[in-house]
Design an enzyme around this catalytic site. Sequence first.
Site, short mmCIF file in Angstrom:
data_model
loop_
_atom_site.label_atom_id
_atom_site.label_comp_id
_atom_site.label_asym_id
_atom_site.label_seq_id
_atom_site.Cartn_x
_atom_site.Cartn_y
_atom_site.Cartn_z
N GLU A 266 0.87 -1.18 0.00
CA GLU A 266 0.00 0.00 0.00
C GLU A 266 0.91 1.23 0.00
O GLU A 266 1.76 1.36 0.89
CB GLU A 266 -0.88 0.01 1.25
CG GLU A 266 -1.91 -1.11 1.27
CD GLU A 266 -2.77 -1.10 2.53
OE1 GLU A 266 -4.00 -1.17 2.41
OE2 GLU A 266 -2.22 -1.03 3.65
N ASN B 229 -6.04 -3.02 6.45
CA ASN B 229 -6.41 -3.15 7.86
C ASN B 229 -7.79 -2.55 8.16
O ASN B 229 -8.46 -2.97 9.09
CB ASN B 229 -5.33 -2.56 8.77
CG ASN B 229 -4.16 -3.52 8.90
OD1 ASN B 229 -4.34 -4.73 8.77
ND2 ASN B 229 -2.97 -3.01 9.14
N1 3HC Z 1 10.40 -16.94 2.38
C1 3HC Z 1 10.43 -17.88 1.43
N2 3HC Z 1 9.55 -18.89 1.38
C2 3HC Z 1 8.60 -18.95 2.32
C3 3HC Z 1 8.50 -17.99 3.36
C4 3HC Z 1 9.47 -16.94 3.36
N3 3HC Z 1 9.46 -15.98 4.29
N4 3HC Z 1 7.46 -18.33 4.16
C5 3HC Z 1 6.90 -19.43 3.65
N5 3HC Z 1 7.59 -19.83 2.54
C6 3HC Z 1 7.32 -20.94 1.68
C7 3HC Z 1 7.21 -22.24 2.45
O1 3HC Z 1 8.45 -22.82 2.65
C8 3HC Z 1 6.35 -23.09 1.54
O2 3HC Z 1 7.15 -23.67 0.54
P1 3HC Z 1 6.73 -25.11 -0.08
O3 3HC Z 1 5.45 -24.87 -0.84
O4 3HC Z 1 7.89 -25.43 -0.96
O5 3HC Z 1 6.57 -26.00 1.10
C9 3HC Z 1 5.46 -22.07 0.86
O6 3HC Z 1 6.04 -20.78 1.07
C10 3HC Z 1 4.08 -22.09 1.43
O7 3HC Z 1 4.18 -21.98 2.83
P2 3HC Z 1 3.45 -22.93 3.87
O8 3HC Z 1 3.36 -24.32 3.32
O9 3HC Z 1 4.10 -22.73 5.19
O10 3HC Z 1 2.02 -22.38 4.05
P3 3HC Z 1 0.95 -21.75 3.07
O11 3HC Z 1 0.80 -22.52 1.82
O12 3HC Z 1 -0.23 -21.51 3.95
O13 3HC Z 1 1.54 -20.33 2.65
C11 3HC Z 1 1.36 -18.08 3.38
C12 3HC Z 1 2.00 -19.44 3.59
C13 3HC Z 1 1.88 -17.46 2.07
C14 3HC Z 1 1.82 -17.24 4.56
C15 3HC Z 1 -0.20 -18.21 3.29
O14 3HC Z 1 -0.68 -18.97 4.35
C16 3HC Z 1 -0.88 -16.88 3.30
O15 3HC Z 1 -0.97 -16.20 2.30
N6 3HC Z 1 -1.42 -16.53 4.49
C17 3HC Z 1 -2.09 -15.25 4.69
C18 3HC Z 1 -1.04 -14.24 5.06
C19 3HC Z 1 -1.62 -12.89 5.25
O16 3HC Z 1 -2.82 -12.66 5.19
N7 3HC Z 1 -0.70 -11.93 5.47
C20 3HC Z 1 -1.10 -10.57 5.70
C21 3HC Z 1 -1.23 -10.35 7.16
S1 3HC Z 1 -1.79 -8.75 7.51
C22 3HC Z 1 -0.42 -7.83 7.52
O17 3HC Z 1 0.69 -8.27 7.35
C23 3HC Z 1 -0.64 -6.38 7.75
C24 3HC Z 1 -0.21 -5.95 9.10
O18 3HC Z 1 -0.35 -4.54 9.13
C25 3HC Z 1 -1.02 -6.54 10.22
#
Ligand code: 3HC
Length: 296
Positions: free
Chosen positions: A154, A192
């Site tokens: 954003e 948010n």
């Molecule tokens: N760097 C590189 N790779 C990463 C990583 C990172 N930091 N974190 C996770 N990965 C990889 C994992 O190793 C995994 O790889 P694989 O497919 O080879 O196993 C892949 O990404 C997917 O991770 P997971 O299997 O652990 O889990 P998910 O498939 O659920 O994906 C996620 C993880 C992308 C975090 C997904 O769950 C997601 O999009 N969640 C929602 C996150 C969200 O809403 N974030 C915003 C929060 S609000 C915010 O930040 C604003 C603040 O102001 C509050």
Amino acid sequence: MEIRKVGVLGCGLMGSGIAQVAATAGFETVVKEVSDDLIAKGFGGIEKSLAKFAEKGTITSDQQREIRSRLSGTTSFAELADCDIIIEAIIENLEEKRSTYKQLDEICKPETIFASNTSSISITEMMTATSVERQRRFIGMHFFNPVPLMKLVEVVKTILTDDDVYEQAVDFGKKLGKVPVRAGDKTGFIVNRLLVPYMLDAIRALEEGVGSIVDIDNAMKLGCGYPMGPFTLGDFVGLDTTYYIAEIMFNEFREKRFAPPPLLKRMVLAGLYGRKSGRGFYDYKDPKNPTPMNLI
Ligand code: 3HC
């Protein structure tokens, strides 16, 4: 002015992620923290994330080394003086942020753009700690956790931001590989503003016995295709952070939907911050198999 050198303030979860994407996009990136230990911790997280990308073949091992070589850490403000843009991701405390910006304003070149990654503090309130000239070059750049994976940024404009500076920041967001959305300086910006009342409502639904933690999470995950249900997401973002954002939003808008529910307050008082403290809506004793807490 072309952006070549990027400064990042803070090497926590968000700061290290921002530094990683800046270095990955080819920018020389310097990260400032208060201690060498915190730099080492943040850089450890970057190494792990880059290793994951290398393992998957998203980047080669040569690229991994090059990205690493573009990154440096410092504990001195002076090393940020010649940065073209500085993205601040320090603690969400207005006074801390204002004092940091004031010090930076005095040493940075006049062209440096100041950007805050705050999720809820008004950009305008931070901006007024700097000179009138800098205020024209002051914006918000709000990233999402985990920064290396989440595609959104954003880009926030205040009533004093120069149009050219703003467009440059939008363009910079694209160069970082993100999709920029334009938002005004209203607490919570776009994401948010919508996400926080949703998460708070989920807690109210739990308090009212509408469903269990697991059922509410599954309902939103499987019924709406969200990657995480609201409680898993709250634990992931941090319940202390969620509470803090809700308080600021409530103070700004004075609307019930932003008011943190009593259960959230009690969880934060009891130290249940989510994943980072090992317990939140779930217990993460076994991180791969979290079990719901008995909270009602
Ligand atoms: N760097 C590189 N790779 C990463 C990583 C990172 N930091 N974190 C996770 N990965 C990889 C994992 O190793 C995994 O790889 P694989 O497919 O080879 O196993 C892949 O990404 C997917 O991770 P997971 O299997 O652990 O889990 P998910 O498939 O659920 O994906 C996620 C993880 C992308 C975090 C997904 O769950 C997601 O999009 N969640 C929602 C996150 C969200 O809403 N974030 C915003 C929060 S609000 C915010 O930040 C604003 C603040 O102001 C509050």
